[in-house]
Scaffold this motif. Structure first.
Motif, PDB file in Angstrom:
ATOM      1  N   PRO A  39      10.899  16.066 -57.105  1.00  0.00           N
ATOM      2  CA  PRO A  39      12.002  17.030 -57.227  1.00  0.00           C
ATOM      3  C   PRO A  39      12.109  17.973 -56.033  1.00  0.00           C
ATOM      4  N   ASP A  40      10.976  18.272 -55.378  1.00  0.00           N
ATOM      5  CA  ASP A  40      11.030  19.150 -54.211  1.00  0.00           C
ATOM      6  C   ASP A  40      11.793  18.497 -53.059  1.00  0.00           C
ATOM      7  N   VAL A  41      11.656  17.177 -52.946  1.00  0.00           N
ATOM      8  CA  VAL A  41      12.387  16.457 -51.901  1.00  0.00           C
ATOM      9  C   VAL A  41      13.881  16.491 -52.193  1.00  0.00           C
ATOM     10  N   TYR A  42      14.248  16.317 -53.462  1.00  0.00           N
ATOM     11  CA  TYR A  42      15.663  16.382 -53.825  1.00  0.00           C
ATOM     12  C   TYR A  42      16.244  17.763 -53.540  1.00  0.00           C
ATOM     13  N   ALA A  43      15.477  18.806 -53.882  1.00  0.00           N
ATOM     14  CA  ALA A  43      15.963  20.163 -53.647  1.00  0.00           C
ATOM     15  C   ALA A  43      16.126  20.426 -52.151  1.00  0.00           C
ATOM     16  N   ALA A  44      15.145  19.983 -51.357  1.00  0.00           N
ATOM     17  CA  ALA A  44      15.229  20.186 -49.912  1.00  0.00           C
ATOM     18  C   ALA A  44      16.387  19.395 -49.317  1.00  0.00           C
ATOM     19  N   PHE A  45      16.624  18.198 -49.839  1.00  0.00           N
ATOM     20  CA  PHE A  45      17.753  17.395 -49.367  1.00  0.00           C
ATOM     21  C   PHE A  45      19.070  18.112 -49.633  1.00  0.00           C
ATOM     22  N   ASN A  46      19.218  18.640 -50.838  1.00  0.00           N
ATOM     23  CA  ASN A  46      20.467  19.327 -51.179  1.00  0.00           C
ATOM     24  C   ASN A  46      20.670  20.572 -50.315  1.00  0.00           C
ATOM     25  N   GLU A  47      19.581  21.289 -50.022  1.00  0.00           N
ATOM     26  CA  GLU A  47      19.686  22.462 -49.152  1.00  0.00           C
ATOM     27  C   GLU A  47      20.098  22.053 -47.736  1.00  0.00           C
ATOM     28  N   LEU A  48      19.519  20.949 -47.264  1.00  0.00           N
ATOM     29  CA  LEU A  48      19.872  20.458 -45.932  1.00  0.00           C
ATOM     30  C   LEU A  48      21.323  20.018 -45.880  1.00  0.00           C
ATOM     31  N   ALA A  49      21.774  19.331 -46.928  1.00  0.00           N
ATOM     32  CA  ALA A  49      23.163  18.879 -46.974  1.00  0.00           C
ATOM     33  C   ALA A  49      24.127  20.060 -46.954  1.00  0.00           C
ATOM     34  N   ALA A  50      23.802  21.099 -47.724  1.00  0.00           N
ATOM     35  CA  ALA A  50      24.675  22.276 -47.780  1.00  0.00           C
ATOM     36  C   ALA A  50      24.706  22.999 -46.435  1.00  0.00           C
ATOM     37  N   ALA A  51      23.527  23.136 -45.804  1.00  0.00           N
ATOM     38  CA  ALA A  51      23.471  23.816 -44.510  1.00  0.00           C
ATOM     39  C   ALA A  51      24.232  23.040 -43.441  1.00  0.00           C
ATOM     40  N   ALA A  52      24.077  21.716 -43.438  1.00  0.00           N
ATOM     41  CA  ALA A  52      24.760  20.892 -42.446  1.00  0.00           C
ATOM     42  C   ALA A  52      26.274  20.928 -42.649  1.00  0.00           C
ATOM     43  N   GLU A  53      26.698  20.957 -43.921  1.00  0.00           N
ATOM     44  CA  GLU A  53      28.137  21.014 -44.195  1.00  0.00           C
ATOM     45  C   GLU A  53      28.728  22.340 -43.721  1.00  0.00           C
ATOM     46  N   ASP A  54      28.003  23.445 -43.961  1.00  0.00           N
ATOM     47  CA  ASP A  54      28.477  24.754 -43.499  1.00  0.00           C
ATOM     48  C   ASP A  54      28.609  24.777 -41.974  1.00  0.00           C
ATOM     49  N   TYR A  55      27.592  24.243 -41.314  1.00  0.00           N
ATOM     50  CA  TYR A  55      27.608  24.223 -39.851  1.00  0.00           C
ATOM     51  C   TYR A  55      28.754  23.356 -39.329  1.00  0.00           C
ATOM     52  N   ASP A  56      28.950  22.223 -39.947  1.00  0.00           N
ATOM     53  CA  ASP A  56      30.017  21.320 -39.519  1.00  0.00           C
ATOM     54  C   ASP A  56      31.384  21.990 -39.621  1.00  0.00           C
ATOM     55  N   GLU A  57      31.605  22.717 -40.717  1.00  0.00           N
ATOM     56  CA  GLU A  57      32.890  23.384 -40.923  1.00  0.00           C
ATOM     57  C   GLU A  57      33.102  24.501 -39.892  1.00  0.00           C
ATOM     58  N   LEU A  58      32.060  25.299 -39.673  1.00  0.00           N
ATOM     59  CA  LEU A  58      32.181  26.401 -38.713  1.00  0.00           C
ATOM     60  C   LEU A  58      32.361  25.880 -37.293  1.00  0.00           C
ATOM     61  N   LEU A  59      31.639  24.815 -36.960  1.00  0.00           N
ATOM     62  CA  LEU A  59      31.752  24.233 -35.627  1.00  0.00           C
ATOM     63  C   LEU A  59      33.169  23.717 -35.379  1.00  0.00           C
ATOM     64  N   TYR A  60      33.737  23.100 -36.407  1.00  0.00           N
ATOM     65  CA  TYR A  60      35.098  22.578 -36.265  1.00  0.00           C
ATOM     66  C   TYR A  60      36.109  23.712 -36.160  1.00  0.00           C
ATOM     67  N   ASP A  61      35.942  24.731 -37.002  1.00  0.00           N
ATOM     68  CA  ASP A  61      36.883  25.854 -36.984  1.00  0.00           C
ATOM     69  C   ASP A  61      36.844  26.597 -35.647  1.00  0.00           C
ATOM     70  N   ARG A  62      35.663  26.748 -35.095  1.00  0.00           N
ATOM     71  CA  ARG A  62      35.528  27.527 -33.867  1.00  0.00           C
ATOM     72  C   ARG A  62      35.830  26.713 -32.618  1.00  0.00           C
ATOM     73  N   TYR A  63      35.317  25.478 -32.554  1.00  0.00           N
ATOM     74  CA  TYR A  63      35.401  24.703 -31.314  1.00  0.00           C
ATOM     75  C   TYR A  63      36.192  23.388 -31.441  1.00  0.00           C
TER      76      TYR A  63
END
Length: 223
Positions: A39-63
């Motif tokens: 379960p710790d791997v699943y939780a870490a995966f979901n956190e990574l997915a959320a962080a990467a999605e946030d970064y992707d959106e901000l990167l697109y909006d800005r640049y």
């Protein structure tokens, strides 16, 4: 988006740092995992997915740039939240068919009924009765492998492996066999559909796929 609504450089950099930190946490969870469904791997995966999605959106909006990451969305599948070490599991299968040669279907059923006194064509001996005879005589896998012989054309199919804490008691779910499956308990699923061929054809021109006439198989596993 207007300039006023653009994320700041600092916000984009902060999002990038969040992805780096999430990557470290995910790797650490993988390195200390206690099993394939930790379960710790699943939780870490979901956190990574959320962080990467946030970064992707901000990167697109800005640049107006994107990352090479493909982040699963709720439309892509439901995250697994079942037991880390399932004590039991259920296999659920759906296979769709079209009846393309009714006379062939009925003839096959009549042949079975002629040699099996227990096999009786009901419903006036039509398609409904023929299906009852054939599925009473043959295993579903054999019907799938001989679909053309029975006047059938295969459509989409899917197989789900759903985990559970303990095995069901005999007869426990017979009144509603498919009503107790939570999508979040699905460990693995395997889909077969001609739509995968169409997606492949968009990239390779479609000649090879059409000549082979194969149906693509997609194995989907919760991350």
């Amino acid at each position: 988006m207007s300039d006023a609504a653009l994320p700041t450089v600092a916000e984009v950099r902060a999002a990038a740092e969040a992805v780096k930190a999430a990557l470290d946490r995910h790797l650490a969870a993988v390195e200390r995992r206690t099993g394939d469904e930790d379960p710790d791997v699943y939780a870490a995966f979901n956190e990574l997915a959320a962080a990467a999605e946030d970064y992707d959106e901000l990167l697109y909006d800005r640049y107006d740039e994107v990352t090479p990451f493909e982040i699963p969305s709720p439309d892509d599948g439901v995250p697994y939240t079942g037991p880390a070490e399932p004590a039991a599991f259920s296999v659920l299968i759906r296979r769709d068919y079209a009846v393309v040669e009714t006379p062939r279907l009925i003839a096959q059923a009549e042949r079975v009924a002629a040699h099996d006194g227990d096999a009786e064509l009901v419903h006036d001996g039509g398609t409904a009765g023929a299906l009852g005879v054939l599925f009473g005589e043959y295993e579903p896998d054999e019907i799938a492998s001989r679909a053309k012989d029975f006047g059938l054309e295969e459509g989409d199919s899917t197989l789900w492996i759903a985990a559970s804490e303990e095995a069901a008691e005999p007869g426990e779910w017979l009144d509603s066999p498919f009503g107790h499956t939570d999508p979040q308990d699905v460990l693995h699923r395997f889909d077969v559909s001609s739509v995968f061929d169409e997606e492949i054809d968009q990239f390779d021109g479609g000649d090879e796929g059409e000549e082979q006439g194969e149906t693509a198989r997609s194995g989907l596993t919760p991350a």
